[in-house]
Design a protein around this motif. Structure first.
Motif, PDB file in Angstrom:
ATOM      1  N   ILE A   1      26.885  36.894  -0.573  1.00 46.56           N
ATOM      2  CA  ILE A   1      27.594  37.693  -1.573  1.00 46.56           C
ATOM      3  C   ILE A   1      28.580  36.788  -2.299  1.00 46.56           C
ATOM      4  O   ILE A   1      29.270  35.983  -1.666  1.00 46.56           O
ATOM      5  N   TRP A   2      28.561  36.897  -3.631  1.00 48.64           N
ATOM      6  CA  TRP A   2      29.549  36.147  -4.408  1.00 48.64           C
ATOM      7  C   TRP A   2      29.809  36.847  -5.734  1.00 48.64           C
ATOM      8  O   TRP A   2      29.053  37.724  -6.153  1.00 48.64           O
ATOM      9  N   ALA A   3      30.909  36.441  -6.371  1.00 50.44           N
ATOM     10  CA  ALA A   3      31.229  36.859  -7.730  1.00 50.44           C
ATOM     11  C   ALA A   3      31.268  35.609  -8.582  1.00 50.44           C
ATOM     12  O   ALA A   3      31.861  34.603  -8.188  1.00 50.44           O
TER      13      ALA A   3
ATOM     14  N   PRO B   1      38.837  32.494  -9.998  1.00 47.23           N
ATOM     15  CA  PRO B   1      39.438  32.420 -11.337  1.00 47.23           C
ATOM     16  C   PRO B   1      39.937  33.757 -11.863  1.00 47.23           C
ATOM     17  O   PRO B   1      40.387  33.827 -12.992  1.00 47.23           O
ATOM     18  N   TRP B   2      39.771  34.837 -11.087  1.00 46.93           N
ATOM     19  CA  TRP B   2      40.128  36.174 -11.588  1.00 46.93           C
ATOM     20  C   TRP B   2      40.693  37.004 -10.462  1.00 46.93           C
ATOM     21  O   TRP B   2      40.603  36.652  -9.288  1.00 46.93           O
ATOM     22  N   HIS B   3      41.261  38.130 -10.856  1.00 49.46           N
ATOM     23  CA  HIS B   3      41.621  39.167  -9.892  1.00 49.46           C
ATOM     24  C   HIS B   3      40.852  40.410 -10.321  1.00 49.46           C
ATOM     25  O   HIS B   3      41.062  40.915 -11.438  1.00 49.46           O
TER      26      HIS B   3
ATOM     27  N   VAL C   1      32.276  27.458   9.134  1.00 50.39           N
ATOM     28  CA  VAL C   1      31.442  26.281   9.369  1.00 50.39           C
ATOM     29  C   VAL C   1      32.270  25.063   8.969  1.00 50.39           C
ATOM     30  O   VAL C   1      32.746  24.965   7.839  1.00 50.39           O
ATOM     31  N   SER C   2      32.458  24.155   9.938  1.00 47.58           N
ATOM     32  CA  SER C   2      33.286  22.968   9.690  1.00 47.58           C
ATOM     33  C   SER C   2      33.036  21.934  10.769  1.00 47.58           C
ATOM     34  O   SER C   2      32.784  22.265  11.921  1.00 47.58           O
ATOM     35  N   SER C   3      33.168  20.663  10.370  1.00 48.37           N
ATOM     36  CA  SER C   3      33.065  19.571  11.347  1.00 48.37           C
ATOM     37  C   SER C   3      34.387  19.388  12.101  1.00 48.37           C
ATOM     38  O   SER C   3      34.466  18.594  13.028  1.00 48.37           O
TER      39      SER C   3
ATOM     40  N   LEU D   1      32.324  26.778  13.811  1.00 48.39           N
ATOM     41  CA  LEU D   1      30.985  26.316  14.180  1.00 48.39           C
ATOM     42  C   LEU D   1      30.698  25.013  13.438  1.00 48.39           C
ATOM     43  O   LEU D   1      31.036  24.894  12.259  1.00 48.39           O
ATOM     44  N   PRO D   2      30.038  24.040  14.096  1.00 52.88           N
ATOM     45  CA  PRO D   2      29.790  22.767  13.430  1.00 52.88           C
ATOM     46  C   PRO D   2      28.662  22.835  12.405  1.00 52.88           C
ATOM     47  O   PRO D   2      28.554  21.987  11.521  1.00 52.88           O
ATOM     48  N   ASP D   3      27.842  23.870  12.520  1.00 51.95           N
ATOM     49  CA  ASP D   3      26.676  24.015  11.656  1.00 51.95           C
ATOM     50  C   ASP D   3      26.447  25.487  11.380  1.00 51.95           C
ATOM     51  O   ASP D   3      26.972  26.327  12.097  1.00 51.95           O
TER      52      ASP D   3
HETATM   53  N1  LIG Z   1      33.712  33.875  -6.311  1.00 47.57           N
HETATM   54  C1  LIG Z   1      33.309  34.012  -5.057  1.00 47.57           C
HETATM   55  O1  LIG Z   1      32.614  34.982  -4.714  1.00 47.57           O
HETATM   56  C2  LIG Z   1      33.651  32.962  -4.062  1.00 47.57           C
HETATM   57  C3  LIG Z   1      33.246  33.110  -2.730  1.00 47.57           C
HETATM   58  C4  LIG Z   1      33.589  32.099  -1.832  1.00 47.57           C
HETATM   59  C5  LIG Z   1      34.301  30.992  -2.261  1.00 47.57           C
HETATM   60  N2  LIG Z   1      34.665  30.908  -3.563  1.00 47.57           N
HETATM   61  C6  LIG Z   1      35.378  29.739  -4.058  1.00 47.57           C
HETATM   62  O2  LIG Z   1      34.597  28.590  -3.775  1.00 47.57           O
HETATM   63  C7  LIG Z   1      35.471  27.475  -3.582  1.00 47.57           C
HETATM   64  C8  LIG Z   1      35.162  26.831  -2.224  1.00 47.57           C
HETATM   65  O3  LIG Z   1      33.799  26.434  -2.203  1.00 47.57           O
HETATM   66  P1  LIG Z   1      33.362  24.960  -1.769  1.00 47.57           P
HETATM   67  O4  LIG Z   1      31.912  24.788  -2.063  1.00 47.57           O
HETATM   68  O5  LIG Z   1      34.325  24.023  -2.399  1.00 47.57           O
HETATM   69  O6  LIG Z   1      33.662  24.938  -0.206  1.00 47.57           O
HETATM   70  P2  LIG Z   1      33.084  25.728   1.082  1.00 47.57           P
HETATM   71  O7  LIG Z   1      31.588  25.788   1.078  1.00 47.57           O
HETATM   72  O8  LIG Z   1      33.841  26.999   1.246  1.00 47.57           O
HETATM   73  O9  LIG Z   1      33.618  24.753   2.226  1.00 47.57           O
HETATM   74  C9  LIG Z   1      33.143  23.446   2.292  1.00 47.57           C
HETATM   75  C10 LIG Z   1      33.385  22.925   3.690  1.00 47.57           C
HETATM   76  O10 LIG Z   1      32.803  23.806   4.645  1.00 47.57           O
HETATM   77  C11 LIG Z   1      32.025  23.069   5.584  1.00 47.57           C
HETATM   78  N3  LIG Z   1      30.599  23.326   5.302  1.00 47.57           N
HETATM   79  C12 LIG Z   1      30.091  24.066   4.276  1.00 47.57           C
HETATM   80  N4  LIG Z   1      28.749  24.144   4.384  1.00 47.57           N
HETATM   81  C13 LIG Z   1      28.414  23.470   5.484  1.00 47.57           C
HETATM   82  C14 LIG Z   1      27.178  23.221   6.128  1.00 47.57           C
HETATM   83  N5  LIG Z   1      26.013  23.693   5.644  1.00 47.57           N
HETATM   84  N6  LIG Z   1      27.169  22.482   7.257  1.00 47.57           N
HETATM   85  C15 LIG Z   1      28.321  22.003   7.756  1.00 47.57           C
HETATM   86  N7  LIG Z   1      29.541  22.221   7.191  1.00 47.57           N
HETATM   87  C16 LIG Z   1      29.575  22.944   6.063  1.00 47.57           C
HETATM   88  C17 LIG Z   1      32.470  21.626   5.408  1.00 47.57           C
HETATM   89  O11 LIG Z   1      33.681  21.550   6.153  1.00 47.57           O
HETATM   90  P3  LIG Z   1      34.279  20.195   6.816  1.00 47.57           P
HETATM   91  O12 LIG Z   1      34.634  19.326   5.646  1.00 47.57           O
HETATM   92  O13 LIG Z   1      35.462  20.701   7.580  1.00 47.57           O
HETATM   93  O14 LIG Z   1      33.189  19.627   7.693  1.00 47.57           O
HETATM   94  C18 LIG Z   1      32.748  21.570   3.915  1.00 47.57           C
HETATM   95  O15 LIG Z   1      33.629  20.531   3.547  1.00 47.57           O
HETATM   96  C19 LIG Z   1      36.893  28.045  -3.664  1.00 47.57           C
HETATM   97  O16 LIG Z   1      37.356  27.888  -5.001  1.00 47.57           O
HETATM   98  C20 LIG Z   1      36.699  29.517  -3.385  1.00 47.57           C
HETATM   99  O17 LIG Z   1      37.704  30.306  -3.970  1.00 47.57           O
HETATM  100  C21 LIG Z   1      34.365  31.871  -4.459  1.00 47.57           C
END
Ligand SMILES: NC(=O)c1ccc[n+]([C@@H]2O[C@H](COP(=O)([O-])OP(=O)(O)OC[C@H]3O[C@@H](n4cnc5c(N)ncnc54)[C@H](OP(=O)(O)O)[C@@H]3O)[C@@H](O)[C@H]2O)c1
Length: 174
Positions: free
Chosen positions: A5-7, A21-23, A63-65, A78-80
């Motif tokens: 789910i996303w916007a 970018p919005w509310h 999900v994070s390392s 979770l690492p993956d």
């Molecule tokens: N509009 C919407 O619906 C919506 C929804 C969600 C987020 N957002 C926006 O999206 C932006 C964030 O997105 P993003 O792409 O920059 O970051 P993200 O996917 O939220 O986070 C990235 C981090 O998550 C971990 N990660 C993600 N996928 C992984 C995978 N497949 N395997 C292992 N680790 C994984 C890694 O963490 P580590 O570096 O710790 O290993 C990676 O550095 C923000 O601006 C947020 O506000 C918008």
């Protein structure tokens, strides 16, 4: 059922790396109704961007390392991306969406009627394109007028639209 789910804006922007970018209260309600009661899985940057965390009424997975710590209080780290057996929502961000497209059954997209990619430049984070070969558009609300939803830094109410895509050939999730 595994859903994402996303916007996004009309030109695909979901965030600037820090936040949205919005509310848009109508979208927040839609997100809550859709995900409530189910586990939610998110990337680390999305977790950090949540104004209130964890999201209540849902098991929160990050999900994070990185090792769990104070930063992850209230969530499981979770690492993956795990093998997902039960109903689960993938809630972002872009990096996580990109890595789960093959396992999704449903994609819920809110389109916000704005074109902002140029304004955000290098900071823009984009939704993945919905693969049209694999997913069919099942529901489309058409444009709806938000009462108070607006872009950051503006007070002009925006239109939005709810789209539901389903995988054409259902996948089995055992
Ligand atoms: N509009 C919407 O619906 C919506 C929804 C969600 C987020 N957002 C926006 O999206 C932006 C964030 O997105 P993003 O792409 O920059 O970051 P993200 O996917 O939220 O986070 C990235 C981090 O998550 C971990 N990660 C993600 N996928 C992984 C995978 N497949 N395997 C292992 N680790 C994984 C890694 O963490 P580590 O570096 O710790 O290993 C990676 O550095 C923000 O601006 C947020 O506000 C918008």
């Amino acid at each position: 059922m595994i859903g994402a789910i996303w916007a996004q804006s009309v030109d695909g922007v979901i965030g600037d790396g820090q936040g949205m970018p919005w509310h848009m209260p109508e979208d927040l309600r839609h997100f809550k109704l859709t995900t409530m009661g189910n586990p939610v899985v998110m990337g680390r940057r999305t977790w950090l961007s949540l104004p209130k965390k964890p999201l209540p009424g849902r098991d929160n997975y990050i999900v994070s390392s990185r090792n769990p710590g104070e930063w992850s209080t209230g969530a499981f780290v979770l690492p993956d991306v795990p093998d997902l057996a039960t109903d689960t929502w993938i809630i972002g961000g872009a990096r996580l969406y990109d890595s789960v497209m093959d396992i999704l059954d449903v994609i819920e997209v809110t389109v916000v009627d704005a074109i902002i990619a140029d304004a955000y430049g290098d900071e823009a984070v984009f939704a993945p394109p919905v693969p049209e070969d694999d997913f069919a558009l099942m529901k489309d609300s058409d444009w709806l007028q938000s009462e108070t939803g607006h872009l950051n830094g503006s007070d002009v109410p925006l239109r939005y639209r709810f789209l539901t895509y389903e995988r054409k050939v259902p996948k089995d999730h055992v």
